[in-house]
Design a protein around this motif. Structure first.
Motif, mmCIF file in Angstrom:
data_model
loop_
_atom_site.group_PDB
_atom_site.id
_atom_site.type_symbol
_atom_site.label_atom_id
_atom_site.label_comp_id
_atom_site.label_asym_id
_atom_site.label_seq_id
_atom_site.Cartn_x
_atom_site.Cartn_y
_atom_site.Cartn_z
ATOM 1 N N ASN A 10 -19.933 18.632 23.907
ATOM 2 C CA ASN A 10 -18.697 20.575 23.302
ATOM 3 C C ASN A 10 -17.392 19.555 23.523
ATOM 4 O OD1 ASN A 10 -21.611 21.917 23.311
ATOM 5 N ND2 ASN A 10 -21.314 22.283 25.384
ATOM 6 N N PRO A 11 -16.845 20.407 22.923
ATOM 7 C CA PRO A 11 -15.133 20.271 22.055
ATOM 8 C C PRO A 11 -15.019 20.784 23.742
ATOM 9 C CG PRO A 11 -16.054 21.866 21.057
ATOM 10 C CD PRO A 11 -17.223 21.495 21.166
ATOM 11 N N LEU A 12 -13.753 20.982 24.162
ATOM 12 C CA LEU A 12 -12.515 20.795 25.587
ATOM 13 C C LEU A 12 -11.759 21.445 24.342
ATOM 14 C CD1 LEU A 12 -11.705 16.677 25.906
ATOM 15 C CD2 LEU A 12 -13.255 18.608 27.060
ATOM 16 N N LEU A 13 -11.210 22.845 25.733
ATOM 17 C CA LEU A 13 -9.699 23.502 24.789
ATOM 18 C C LEU A 13 -9.075 23.201 25.629
ATOM 19 C CD1 LEU A 13 -9.047 26.028 23.784
ATOM 20 C CD2 LEU A 13 -9.431 27.229 25.806
ATOM 21 N N ILE A 14 -7.347 23.178 25.345
ATOM 22 C CA ILE A 14 -6.153 23.223 25.473
ATOM 23 C C ILE A 14 -5.341 24.278 25.540
ATOM 24 C CG2 ILE A 14 -5.321 21.557 24.170
ATOM 25 C CD1 ILE A 14 -3.662 19.891 25.879
ATOM 26 N N THR A 15 -4.860 24.976 26.682
ATOM 27 C CA THR A 15 -3.794 25.868 27.486
ATOM 28 C C THR A 15 -2.690 25.569 28.142
ATOM 29 O OG1 THR A 15 -4.961 26.453 29.718
ATOM 30 C CG2 THR A 15 -6.334 27.257 27.691
ATOM 31 N N ASP A 16 -1.458 26.396 27.301
ATOM 32 C CA ASP A 16 -0.210 26.663 28.089
ATOM 33 C C ASP A 16 -0.215 26.636 29.741
ATOM 34 O OD1 ASP A 16 -0.703 29.459 27.803
ATOM 35 O OD2 ASP A 16 0.841 29.002 26.566
ATOM 36 N N GLY A 17 -1.010 26.817 30.101
ATOM 37 C CA GLY A 17 -1.373 26.941 31.360
ATOM 38 C C GLY A 17 -1.777 28.442 32.446
ATOM 39 N N THR A 18 -1.791 29.457 31.259
ATOM 40 C CA THR A 18 -1.598 31.014 31.485
ATOM 41 C C THR A 18 -2.974 32.117 31.604
ATOM 42 O OG1 THR A 18 -1.341 30.719 28.976
ATOM 43 C CG2 THR A 18 0.507 31.538 29.219
ATOM 44 N N PRO A 19 -2.729 32.740 32.295
ATOM 45 C CA PRO A 19 -4.896 32.911 33.120
ATOM 46 C C PRO A 19 -5.497 32.617 30.967
ATOM 47 C CG PRO A 19 -2.441 33.969 33.888
ATOM 48 C CD PRO A 19 -2.009 33.782 32.670
ATOM 49 N N PRO A 20 -6.389 32.539 31.689
ATOM 50 C CA PRO A 20 -7.765 32.616 30.207
ATOM 51 C C PRO A 20 -7.466 34.204 29.942
ATOM 52 C CG PRO A 20 -9.244 32.570 32.328
ATOM 53 C CD PRO A 20 -7.139 32.515 32.616
ATOM 54 N N THR A 21 -7.970 34.227 28.699
ATOM 55 C CA THR A 21 -7.653 35.191 27.996
ATOM 56 C C THR A 21 -9.156 35.387 27.326
ATOM 57 O OG1 THR A 21 -6.942 34.763 25.803
ATOM 58 C CG2 THR A 21 -5.642 35.363 26.683
ATOM 59 N N MET A 22 -9.526 34.263 27.327
ATOM 60 C CA MET A 22 -11.703 34.507 26.424
ATOM 61 C C MET A 22 -12.227 34.713 27.853
ATOM 62 S SD MET A 22 -11.529 31.023 23.647
ATOM 63 C CE MET A 22 -13.433 31.567 23.142
ATOM 64 N N ASP A 23 -13.667 35.379 27.847
ATOM 65 C CA ASP A 23 -14.447 35.658 28.404
ATOM 66 C C ASP A 23 -15.343 34.350 29.138
ATOM 67 O OD1 ASP A 23 -17.758 35.753 28.618
ATOM 68 O OD2 ASP A 23 -16.413 37.937 29.368
ATOM 69 N N VAL A 24 -15.941 34.423 30.089
ATOM 70 C CA VAL A 24 -15.983 33.404 31.103
ATOM 71 C C VAL A 24 -17.184 32.416 30.269
ATOM 72 C CG1 VAL A 24 -17.343 34.132 32.262
ATOM 73 C CG2 VAL A 24 -16.048 31.675 33.465
ATOM 74 N N LEU A 25 -17.662 33.434 29.762
ATOM 75 C CA LEU A 25 -18.880 32.690 28.908
ATOM 76 C C LEU A 25 -18.720 32.285 28.178
ATOM 77 C CD1 LEU A 25 -21.711 36.174 29.148
ATOM 78 C CD2 LEU A 25 -21.987 33.682 30.186
ATOM 79 N N ALA A 26 -17.671 32.495 26.962
ATOM 80 C CA ALA A 26 -17.079 32.110 25.967
ATOM 81 C C ALA A 26 -16.751 30.588 25.713
ATOM 82 C CB ALA A 26 -15.996 32.525 25.012
ATOM 83 N N LEU A 27 -15.424 30.627 27.217
ATOM 84 C CA LEU A 27 -15.225 29.666 27.893
ATOM 85 C C LEU A 27 -16.860 28.155 28.610
ATOM 86 C CD1 LEU A 27 -12.416 31.210 29.503
ATOM 87 C CD2 LEU A 27 -11.798 29.535 27.877
ATOM 88 N N ASN A 28 -17.240 28.686 28.066
ATOM 89 C CA ASN A 28 -18.599 27.888 29.418
ATOM 90 C C ASN A 28 -19.218 27.328 28.310
ATOM 91 O OD1 ASN A 28 -18.674 28.104 31.889
ATOM 92 N ND2 ASN A 28 -19.384 30.063 32.186
ATOM 93 N N ALA A 29 -18.618 27.351 26.829
ATOM 94 C CA ALA A 29 -18.913 26.625 25.707
ATOM 95 C C ALA A 29 -18.439 25.602 25.306
ATOM 96 C CB ALA A 29 -19.305 27.627 24.336
ATOM 97 N N PHE A 30 -17.209 24.707 26.463
ATOM 98 C CA PHE A 30 -16.456 24.205 26.282
ATOM 99 C C PHE A 30 -16.845 23.010 27.013
ATOM 100 C CE2 PHE A 30 -14.196 27.425 23.802
ATOM 101 C CZ PHE A 30 -13.389 26.580 22.816
ATOM 102 N N SER A 31 -16.501 21.716 27.529
ATOM 103 C CA SER A 31 -16.815 20.927 28.106
ATOM 104 C C SER A 31 -15.560 21.075 29.421
ATOM 105 C CB SER A 31 -17.591 19.249 27.961
ATOM 106 O OG SER A 31 -16.529 19.066 27.020
ATOM 107 N N GLY A 32 -14.662 21.290 28.475
ATOM 108 C CA GLY A 32 -13.972 21.902 29.250
ATOM 109 C C GLY A 32 -12.650 22.373 29.509
#
Length: 232
Positions: A10-32
Motif C-alpha cells: 500500500n502507499p504511504l501518506l506524508i503530512t505536515d504534522g497537523t492532526p488527522p482529518t481522514m477517518d482512521v479506517l481510510a488511513l488504515n488503507a496506507f502502509s504508513g
C-alpha cells in the motif's frame, strides 16, 4: 526479494504534522503515515494513539548533519514506529543514524532496534552518487524513498506538474534509477514521493510511472492525492 511489490504494498501518506482529518479506517488503507519531526510531540502521540490504527507511524527527520539529538529523544518516545531520514547521503549516514537510535533507545528505555529506518534520497544530491553498497548497512533499514521534488529544488530543475506534459528532468530520471537499483541491492522496497500534481490525471500518471519504473509503491503528498491513489 522483488523490488516491484506494487501489487501487494500500500502507499504511504506524508503530512505536515497537523492532526488527522481522514477517518482512521481510510488511513488504515496506507502502509504508513509520515509526519514532520519538527511538529509537537503531543501531536505525534495523538497519531500514535488513534483508536483502531493499523498503519505504521513515521516521523520525517532533518538530514543527519542538522539532526538535533534532543528532538530525536522526544520523537522516539512519542510512539512512532520508525523515522524517515531525509537527505540521506548513503551508507555512512544510515550507519551513523543507527548508532544514534541505539543510544536514544537505551536512554529512553525502548527495546533495541524497535525504531525502523526509511532512508530518503533527494535533498542531498551527493547521496545519489555514492558507490557504497547498502547491503547490511543497518538491520533497521526497511525501505528507500526517492523525493524528486527535493532533488529538483536542490538542483534548480523542474518536476512535471501535469500529465499532458509528461516531462521529467534528467537528474530526476537518474535519481529514480539510482534509488530503485540501490533498493534492489539492499533487498528492501523503494517508494517514490509523488510530485505536487495539480490534477487527478497528473496524479494517476505519476503513480503509474513510479510503478512502471520498479517502485514498490508511492508516497502521497496530500489528502487529495491519497483519494486518487486509493481508488486507482
Amino acid at each position: 526479494m522483488s523490488v516491484n511489490r506494487s501489487q501487494t504494498m500500500n502507499p504511504l501518506l506524508i503530512t505536515d504534522g497537523t492532526p488527522p482529518t481522514m477517518d482512521v479506517l481510510a488511513l488504515n488503507a496506507f502502509s504508513g503515515v509520515i509526519t514532520d519531526i519538527g511538529c509537537d510531540a503531543e501531536i505525534l502521540r495523538g497519531w500514535a494513539r488513534l483508536a483502531g490504527r493499523s498503519f505504521d507511524l513515521f516521523a520525517r527527520a532533518e538530514p543527519l548533519e542538522r539532526l538535533d539529538e534532543e528532538a530525536l529523544n522526544r520523537i522516539i518516545v512519542s510512539g512512532v514506529d520508525g523515522i524517515v531520514l531525509s537527505g540521506c547521503r548513503g551508507r555512512a549516514d544510515i550507519q551513523q543514524f543507527d548508532v544514534m537510535l541505539r543510544v536514544a533507545e537505551a536512554t529512553n528505555g525502548i527495546a533495541p532496534n524497535r525504531i525502523r529506518i526509511y532512508a530518503e534520497y533527494g535533498s542531498s544530491p551527493e547521496g545519489l552518487l555514492s558507490p557504497y553498497p547498502l547491503t547490511h548497512a543497518s538491520p533497521r533499514l526497511e525501505a528507500l524513498v526517492f523525493n524528486g521534488a527535493a532533488l529538483a529544488k536542490s538542483l534548480g530543475c523542474l518536476e512535471p506538474t501535469s500529465a499532458p506534459h509528461q516531462r521529467v528532468a534528467a537528474p530526476i530520471l537518474a535519481g529514480r534509477s539510482y534509488v530503485v537499483l540501490k533498493a534492489a541491492e539492499a533487498g528492501v522496497p523503494a517508494y517514490e514521493v509523488l510530485p505536487a500534481c495539480a490534477d487527478e490525471a497528473a496524479t494517476r500518471w505519476a503513480q503509474s510511472l513510479s510503478l512502471d519504473n520498479g517502485f514498490a509503491s508511492v508516497v502521497c503528498s496530500s489528502i487529495e492525492q491519497a483519494v486518487v491513489v486509493s481508488v486507482a
